[in-house]
Scaffold this active site. Structure first.
Site, PDB file in Angstrom:
ATOM      1  N   ASN A 231      11.011  -7.971 -28.177  1.00 31.26           N
ATOM      2  CA  ASN A 231      12.103  -7.825 -28.845  1.00 31.26           C
ATOM      3  C   ASN A 231      12.421  -5.809 -28.580  1.00 31.26           C
ATOM      4  O   ASN A 231      12.899  -5.356 -28.113  1.00 31.26           O
ATOM      5  CB  ASN A 231      12.553  -7.050 -30.392  1.00 31.26           C
ATOM      6  CG  ASN A 231      11.849  -7.942 -31.114  1.00 31.26           C
ATOM      7  OD1 ASN A 231      13.551  -9.153 -30.313  1.00 31.26           O
ATOM      8  ND2 ASN A 231      11.033  -9.364 -31.692  1.00 31.26           N
ATOM      9  N   HIS A 365      -7.764   6.306  11.975  1.00 30.66           N
ATOM     10  CA  HIS A 365      -7.685   8.121  10.941  1.00 30.66           C
ATOM     11  C   HIS A 365      -6.121   8.644  11.295  1.00 30.66           C
ATOM     12  O   HIS A 365      -6.098   8.699  12.538  1.00 30.66           O
ATOM     13  CB  HIS A 365      -8.699   9.165  11.375  1.00 30.66           C
ATOM     14  CG  HIS A 365     -10.016   8.564  12.010  1.00 30.66           C
ATOM     15  ND1 HIS A 365     -11.040   7.804  11.128  1.00 30.66           N
ATOM     16  CD2 HIS A 365      -9.746   8.309  12.872  1.00 30.66           C
ATOM     17  CE1 HIS A 365     -11.793   8.060  11.655  1.00 30.66           C
ATOM     18  NE2 HIS A 365     -11.722   7.810  13.594  1.00 30.66           N
ATOM     19  N   SER A 407      -7.291  12.639  20.518  1.00 33.89           N
ATOM     20  CA  SER A 407      -6.535  13.587  18.676  1.00 33.89           C
ATOM     21  C   SER A 407      -5.684  14.120  18.781  1.00 33.89           C
ATOM     22  O   SER A 407      -5.222  15.200  19.419  1.00 33.89           O
ATOM     23  CB  SER A 407      -8.107  13.746  17.492  1.00 33.89           C
ATOM     24  OG  SER A 407      -9.114  12.575  17.714  1.00 33.89           O
TER      25      SER A 407
HETATM   26 CA    CA Z   1      13.641 -12.865 -33.174  1.00 34.52          CA
END
Ligand code: CA
Ligand code: UD1
Length: 466
Positions: A231, A365, A407
């Protein structure tokens, strides 16, 4: 085999469905205001399937022909249930559970058993439906359980039937055995009794529970947990937790290795092969197919991990394919169209998008590889960026087999690096590099001798003045 819970109908069910065509009615016309959601309550997703889909799945797995009663969010509910091939009945205004079943009468056969259940109890299992069907001898069979707190439920009153909370005497209110909302009723009996239901004030509702009387069969040993009604969002999360464990257990039974059955979350839309591994807290959704190993806290969506591939901790992959021998992560990000071939290595803080990394290529990396084709055994140094976007369009980068990218290189696309070429660290490349060439783009370094200590002195003096 289908590892999903409710996926396997037992022999008992086949016998029942052979004996009599079985129909089921799912009551899903309610609004669900406590969800505080624009979405229909019964459509809230639980592991890749709408809440009401779980009920339908359980009912169909016992061979039932399913009719869903709709009103609020009718179109959305119809659309969401399209994959299940159910029939619908429309309740013109939700006037109670009795009225809901009455609106489904036209969809029911003349005779035979009808399973009736709510659309917001997604934990209901096929096994319980079987059990109720197996006990069904009279016009009405009711599943009941002993509630920790019976408030709000209809009470099972021996010799009477069901007395709703609103109508209970103080003595009846103390009874703890309650109506679960799951019933089997004979179609003939429904046709005979539903038209005569009397509205209950103050809301003038028609109660299905008025059809339950002293003649009805009551099975009162069901467990409360299975009838958890959703609910609000807290109950939704609770239901999700139970289903998560159920799905994981079912996969585990087929040979999938789970570090933890509670924390891993695998949608029912996912395929896990025997031998696959799922780490603690991993989340796998969509059309993901996994035969390899998925480490802790990885998030996979629509991603294919082949046998022999490994996704290490904390990686996020969406729309990617990872082939055998490839290792991804930890903390890598694969986006749509990332295709990592055999033995590729993509390491920490590397992002790959719409790129093929051919066999044995490495980006270990801190890199961004987007719209690129990276040749076999190429090595992409730390911090390399494919500059694929000029602010208007995307462009491709092609890196040849065995190339070495130093790099912190910026590869400004469109760009081609030839086979076996070497790019010096820190280069910003805007022109193609021929095969076997060395490309270095680097400004000359200026050394100012005997001056570092002098500069520090200057800084100290300046700092002191402030
Ligand atoms: Ca109910
Ligand atoms: C109902 C039972 C109660 C039982 C409880 C179990 C009745 C009168 N009472 O109470 O005995 O203990 O379930 O949870 O049946 N729905 C419709 N159309 C309507 C009204 C309801 O489709 O007009 C659907 C709702 O969306 C929901 C289900 O029927 O899925 C149950 O309705 P709800 O109002 O929640 O019934 P309860 O008050 O919980």
């Amino acid at each position: 085999m289908d590892p999903r819970p409710n996926g396997a109908a037992s022999c008992a069910a086949s016998r029942i469905s052979e004996r009599m065509p079985l129909t089921a009615v799912v009551l899903a016309a309610g609004l669900g205001t406590r969800m505080r959601s624009p979405l229909a309550k019964v459509l809230h997703p639980l592991l890749g399937r709408p809440m009401v889909g779980w009920i339908v799945e359980a009912l169909q797995s016992v061979g039932a022909d399913v009719v869903v009663v709709v009103h609020h969010h009718e179109e959305a509910v119809r659309a969401a249930l399209a994959p299940w091939n159910v029939r619908f009945a429309r309740q013109s205004a939700p006037r109670g559970t009795g009225d809901a079943v009455r609106s489904a009468l036209a969809e029911l056969p003349a005779t035979g058993p009808v399973v009736i259940t709510a659309g917001d109890t997604p934990l209901l299992t096929a096994a319980s439906i079987h059990r109720l069907l197996a006990a069904h001898r009279s016009n009405v069979t009711v599943a009941a359980f002993e509630a920790r707190d019976p408030a709000g439920y209809g009470r099972m009153v021996p010799g009477v039937g069901i007395v709703e909370q609103a109508a209970c005497t103080p003595d009846q209110a103390r009874l703890r055995v309650v109506n679960s909302g799951l019933y089997v009723m004979e179609a003939e009996y429904l046709r005979h009794r539903l038209p005569d239901l009397v509205p209950h004030p103050p809301k003038d509702e028609l109660w299905l529970t008025d059809l339950v009387d002293a003649e009805s069969t009551v099975l009162d040993d069901f467990t409360e947990a299975e009838f958890l009604g959703v609910n609000d969002r807290a109950q939704l999360a609770e239901a999700r937790g139970v289903l998560r464990r159920r799905v994981n257990r079912a996969f585990a039974a087929t040979g999938v290795d789970f570090a933890d059955l509670d924390s891993a979350s695998v949608d029912v839309t996912v395929t896990l092969q025997p031998g696959a591994g799922v780490g603690l807290g991993a989340v796998i959704t969509g059309d993901s197919r996994v035969a390899g190993q998925v480490g802790p806290h990885c998030v996979l969506h629509d991603t294919h991990v082949h046998a022999g591939a490994t996704i290490l901790a904390g990686s996020v992959c969406e729309g990617a394919v990872v082939h055998a021998g490839a290792v991804v992560g930890p903390l890598a990000r694969l986006r749509g169209g990332a295709d990592l071939r055999a033995d590729v290595r993509v390491g920490c803080f590397v992002e790959v998008k719409a790129s093929v990394l051919h066999e044995g290529a490495k980006a270990n990396h801190l890199s961004y590889i987007g719209d690129a084709d990276v040749g076999a055994y190429a090595n992409i140094g730390a911090g390399t960026i494919t500059c694929n976007y000029d602010g208007v369009s995307k462009h491709r980068t092609e890196i040849g087999t065995g190339a070495f990218i130093g790099s912190n290189s910026a590869l400004v696309a469109p760009l081609r690096i030839g086979e076996g070429a070497i790019v010096g660290a820190g280069s910003t490349l805007t022109q193609d590099v021929p095969p076997d060439a060395i490309a270095v783009e680097r400004s000359p370094v200026k050394h100012t001798l005997n001056s570092a200590e002098r500069l520090r002195g200057h800084y100290r003096k300046r700092g002191g003045r402030r």
